[in-house]
Design an enzyme around this catalytic site. Structure first.
Site: not given
Ligand SMILES: Cc1ncc(COP(=O)(O)O)c(C=O)c1O
Length: 403
Positions: A235, A244
């Site tokens: 992200t 975001r």
């Molecule tokens: C390790 C990890 N991968 C993926 C995500 C998912 O991201 P998003 O909330 O933008 O879908 C998160 C979100 O907290 C995360 O901590």
């Protein structure tokens, strides 16, 4: 803004953000420039496809935006060739790594990787949610745990750290097609070399999800996963301090993983890219490519350690025995002698400290009302706080929770 209701709500959120101490480990505060790019006319443009290969006309400007974001992403993580030539593979600069900057967020980015590289029903292997893994690492409640058969590993019960021998044992026994490393709530440094050995032993692909620590990698205070991973997702809105959004990096070799991933993003999973977000990512990537950001990343880690050390000194049990990153987990339940994470988070919120409740390894309570808290130092470090401020915050937390 004519819409008074939304205007008021934005103002209220701005006021709320200013008033509180924000210890949410996955949040940060972006620069004015990032906000400006996000709120720009780029939001108006459709451009399904990739630079130079779109299904829409009028895309010459957004092509440049997307290519610039790719170039900056590769450069920031030391992956760009010395003499980059734009557009070599249609959507990426010349490098041993390809990057797709179109994923709308981290969850679809991870989903796209599995969809591209693991046949439906085959095995993926990630860390159990309650131990620190993300929903999209194959948890049963996530589509990633429904469309694929997921094997979940845990941390060691005594150390609360990854037990690489155990992960290897499971991987060899289960033979997943893909192994995920990189977590949502793990405070120590991951040994990516060991994960590479494990993936090789199991003949699996290695995906590192660096969403949480991407900013620390960019800032040089966390080891880069790129020498060892086949794919890296991230992200852009946590320690990296961007909007975001998300990115998928894939190693360029005969396997042509990047081609499969690009195809899943569009036409497989998404439609038009969010060019305003992609531009804002480009801005954040440039901001992260500066000495000031390196100092920021080092301060983030130092502040988290100050917070953890002071809380430990005051008698709180820090999961994993401390932190080497931007985040830490505190065991507030203490085998029934304390309070649940939810109760602790509520008390702190009432006093203006914003955290999230979090499971701890081998939690005996439910994720909605778990045994601990997760705290992070990135947002308040952006606001200029130093170690002494974080020790003060620890003392406040202690006083609030004991009251
Ligand atoms: C390790 C990890 N991968 C993926 C995500 C998912 O991201 P998003 O909330 O933008 O879908 C998160 C979100 O907290 C995360 O901590």
């Amino acid at each position: 803004m004519f819409d008074i209701q939304i205007k008021k709500l934005i103002a209220a959120e701005r006021t709320r953000q200013k008033k509180v101490i924000n210890l949410i480990a996955s949040e940060n505060y972006v620069s004015k420039d990032v906000l400006e790019a996000l709120g720009s006319v780029l939001t108006d443009k459709y451009g399904e496809g990739y630079p130079g290969r779109r299904y829409y006309r009028g895309t010459s400007v957004v092509d440049e935006v997307e290519l610039l974001a790719q170039e900056r992403a590769l450069h920031l993580f030391g992956l760009a060739d010395k003499s980059p030539s734009i557009g070599v593979r249609g959507n990426s600069i010349s490098s041993n790594w390809s990057v797709n900057v179109q994923p709308l967020s981290g969850s679809p980015a991870n989903f796209a990787v599995y969809a591209a590289l693991v046949p439906q029903g085959e095995k993926i292997m990630g860390m159990e949610l309650t131990h620190g893994g993300h929903l999209t690492h194959g948890q049963k409640v996530s589509m990633t745990g429904k469309f694929w058969s997921s094997i979940l590993y845990t941390v060691n019960k005594t150390t609360e750290l990854i037990d690489y021998d155990e992960v290897k044992r499971i991987a060899i026994a289960e033979k997943p097609k893909l192994i995920v490393s990189g977590y949502t709530a793990y405070a120590h440094i991951v040994d990516f070399k060991k994960f590479r050995e494990i993936a090789d032993a199991a003949d699996a692909l290695l995906l590192v999800d660096m969403s949480h620590f991407a900013g620390l990698v960019a800032g040089g205070v966390y080891p880069s996963p790129f020498p060892y991973a086949d794919i890296v997702t991230t992200t852009t809105h946590k320690t990296l301090r961007g909007p975001r959004s998300a990115m998928i990096f894939s190693k360029v070799d005969a396997r042509e993983l990047w081609k499969k991933i690009d195809k899943v993003i569009i036409p497989g999973l998404q439609g038009g890219p969010h060019f305003n977000a992609i531009a804002a990512v480009a801005v954040a990537l440039r901001e992260a490519d500066t000495p000031a950001f390196k100092r920021y990343a080092a301060q983030v880690v130092s502040n988290a350690r100050a917070l953890a050390d002071e809380l430990a000194r005051l008698g709180w049990r820090i999961v994993e025995g401390g932190t080497k990153t931007h985040l830490l987990r505190v065991d507030t339940w203490m085998n029934g002698k304390g309070m649940s994470g939810r109760e602790a988070a509520d008390k702190l919120e009432a006093a203006g400290i914003i955290v999230n409740e979090n499971t701890i390894p081998f939690d005996t309570r439910k994720p909605m009302d778990p045994s601990g808290l997760r705290l992070g130092s990135a947002p308040e470090t952006t606001r200029g706080k130093k170690e002494k401020d974080f020790r003060e915050i620890a003392r406040k937390i202690d006083a609030i929770l004991r009251n």
